[in-house]
Design an enzyme around this catalytic site. Structure first.
Site, PDB file in Angstrom:
ATOM      1  N   HIS A 205       0.855  -1.187   0.000  1.00  0.00           N
ATOM      2  CA  HIS A 205       0.000   0.000   0.000  1.00  0.00           C
ATOM      3  C   HIS A 205       0.895   1.243   0.000  1.00  0.00           C
ATOM      4  O   HIS A 205       1.185   1.809   1.053  1.00  0.00           O
ATOM      5  CB  HIS A 205      -0.910  -0.011   1.224  1.00  0.00           C
ATOM      6  CG  HIS A 205      -1.967   1.051   1.206  1.00  0.00           C
ATOM      7  ND1 HIS A 205      -3.206   0.869   1.750  1.00  0.00           N
ATOM      8  CD2 HIS A 205      -1.965   2.316   0.715  1.00  0.00           C
ATOM      9  CE1 HIS A 205      -3.928   1.980   1.604  1.00  0.00           C
ATOM     10  NE2 HIS A 205      -3.184   2.865   0.976  1.00  0.00           N
TER      11      HIS A 205
ATOM     12  N   HIS B 234      -7.963  -6.134   7.400  1.00  0.00           N
ATOM     13  CA  HIS B 234      -7.791  -5.141   8.464  1.00  0.00           C
ATOM     14  C   HIS B 234      -8.024  -5.786   9.825  1.00  0.00           C
ATOM     15  O   HIS B 234      -9.143  -6.150  10.178  1.00  0.00           O
ATOM     16  CB  HIS B 234      -8.709  -3.925   8.318  1.00  0.00           C
ATOM     17  CG  HIS B 234      -8.195  -2.741   9.112  1.00  0.00           C
ATOM     18  ND1 HIS B 234      -7.314  -1.823   8.583  1.00  0.00           N
ATOM     19  CD2 HIS B 234      -8.400  -2.359  10.388  1.00  0.00           C
ATOM     20  CE1 HIS B 234      -7.020  -0.915   9.496  1.00  0.00           C
ATOM     21  NE2 HIS B 234      -7.669  -1.221  10.609  1.00  0.00           N
TER      22      HIS B 234
ATOM     23  N   ARG C 161       1.907   4.976  -0.120  1.00  0.00           N
ATOM     24  CA  ARG C 161       1.229   6.233   0.183  1.00  0.00           C
ATOM     25  C   ARG C 161       2.072   7.401  -0.295  1.00  0.00           C
ATOM     26  O   ARG C 161       3.293   7.264  -0.483  1.00  0.00           O
ATOM     27  CB  ARG C 161       0.943   6.326   1.685  1.00  0.00           C
ATOM     28  CG  ARG C 161      -0.183   5.400   2.135  1.00  0.00           C
ATOM     29  CD  ARG C 161      -0.570   5.637   3.586  1.00  0.00           C
ATOM     30  NE  ARG C 161      -1.847   5.023   3.904  1.00  0.00           N
ATOM     31  CZ  ARG C 161      -2.017   3.789   4.351  1.00  0.00           C
ATOM     32  NH1 ARG C 161      -0.981   3.009   4.531  1.00  0.00           N
ATOM     33  NH2 ARG C 161      -3.223   3.328   4.633  1.00  0.00           N
TER      34      ARG C 161
ATOM     35  N   HIS D 193       6.373   4.070   4.250  1.00  0.00           N
ATOM     36  CA  HIS D 193       6.753   2.653   4.298  1.00  0.00           C
ATOM     37  C   HIS D 193       7.118   2.180   2.894  1.00  0.00           C
ATOM     38  O   HIS D 193       8.295   2.163   2.547  1.00  0.00           O
ATOM     39  CB  HIS D 193       5.672   1.779   4.961  1.00  0.00           C
ATOM     40  CG  HIS D 193       4.268   2.205   4.714  1.00  0.00           C
ATOM     41  ND1 HIS D 193       3.704   2.223   3.452  1.00  0.00           N
ATOM     42  CD2 HIS D 193       3.296   2.625   5.571  1.00  0.00           C
ATOM     43  CE1 HIS D 193       2.444   2.625   3.550  1.00  0.00           C
ATOM     44  NE2 HIS D 193       2.164   2.884   4.808  1.00  0.00           N
TER      45      HIS D 193
ATOM     46  N   GLU E 217      -2.580  -1.701  -3.211  1.00  0.00           N
ATOM     47  CA  GLU E 217      -3.685  -0.948  -2.609  1.00  0.00           C
ATOM     48  C   GLU E 217      -3.373   0.545  -2.634  1.00  0.00           C
ATOM     49  O   GLU E 217      -2.204   0.939  -2.592  1.00  0.00           O
ATOM     50  CB  GLU E 217      -3.879  -1.353  -1.147  1.00  0.00           C
ATOM     51  CG  GLU E 217      -4.255  -2.792  -0.917  1.00  0.00           C
ATOM     52  CD  GLU E 217      -4.445  -3.088   0.559  1.00  0.00           C
ATOM     53  OE1 GLU E 217      -5.007  -4.143   0.872  1.00  0.00           O
ATOM     54  OE2 GLU E 217      -4.015  -2.270   1.406  1.00  0.00           O
TER      55      GLU E 217
END
Length: 237
Positions: free
Chosen positions: A43, A190, A45, A50, A70
């Protein structure tokens, strides 16, 4: 069997804390696959706190199972996905700076936006999934976006599970029944962990895939990565 996709964001977080390349994100992804994971999830961002954008290109070269990217579909993310063509793209309604994904799409208000984005991905033969909660109206409108799958945001399930597992799963069962009747395939993710994963899997019909990162990496600190992946796979049998 429901597939396990390992989210390796936390590995990138540890690496970035000290600079350099320890732990080696690419090697961890390869090892996850060697240990039995059926997919790798990332994921990226905008702040690259990260997963870095370069990681996406590096991982695309080595991931041999399902590569799942994602993110929020802004222009930069869309271009990143189209350049790397993963097997699956999962769209999440994350605003900039959010700590972690914590809500699903309002598929009624965002239907036209999602429809346009999904159309472009599908024209490039990329399977699409959108992050949703259990509100039935959001499931009903998801089918009109053209998405192949939905991914249940399972944060509320994980929070309620220790109190009453039957109550925790109830709305997900209803939402899954509707999704199945509409022909939508189902993913989930999640806060799923070794305590609540098997119960979720056993109650959600046609659950195709779960994406697990934080809990799995935490467990790996105690059990080791290979043994942890085996434990999660056992939950999904």
């Amino acid at each position: 069997m429901t597939k396990l996709s390992v989210n390796i964001n936390k590995i990138a977080t540890i690496r970035n804390a000290r600079g350099g390349n320890l732990p080696n994100l690419v090697q961890v992804a390869k090892d996850c696959e060697k240990f039995g994971a059926q997919g790798i999830t990332i994921h990226p961002r905008p702040d690259e706190r990260h997963i870095r954008y370069q990681d996406v290109y590096d991982l695309k070269k080595v991931v041999t199972t399902e590569f799942n990217i994602e993110g929020f579909p802004n222009t930069q993310f869309i271009n990143l996905v189209l350049e790397n063509k993963p097997e699956q793209v999962t769209l999440v309604p994350d605003p900039p700076g959010v700590l972690t994904s914590n809500a699903g799409w309002d598929t009624l208000k965002q239907k036209d936006f999602l429809k346009e984005v999904i159309k472009e991905f599908k024209q490039n033969n990329i399977r699409t999934s959108i992050f949703v909660d259990t509100q039935l109206v959001n499931i009903e409108n998801a089918i009109e976006t053209g998405t192949d799958r939905i991914e249940f945001y399972t944060g509320p399930y994980a929070e309620d599970f220790p109190k009453n597992n039957e109550i925790a799963i109830a709305e997900y069962v209803k939402a899954a029944d509707l999704a199945n009747s509409l022909g939508l395939e189902i993913n989930a993710g999640h806060d799923l962990n070794l305590e609540n994963l098997n119960y979720f899997k056993n109650n959600i019909i046609n659950l195709k895939e779960v994406s697990i990162g934080h809990a799995l990496i935490c467990d790996a600190l105690y059990f080791g990565l290979e043994e942890t992946i085996k434990k999660y796979l056992s939950c999904l049998k």
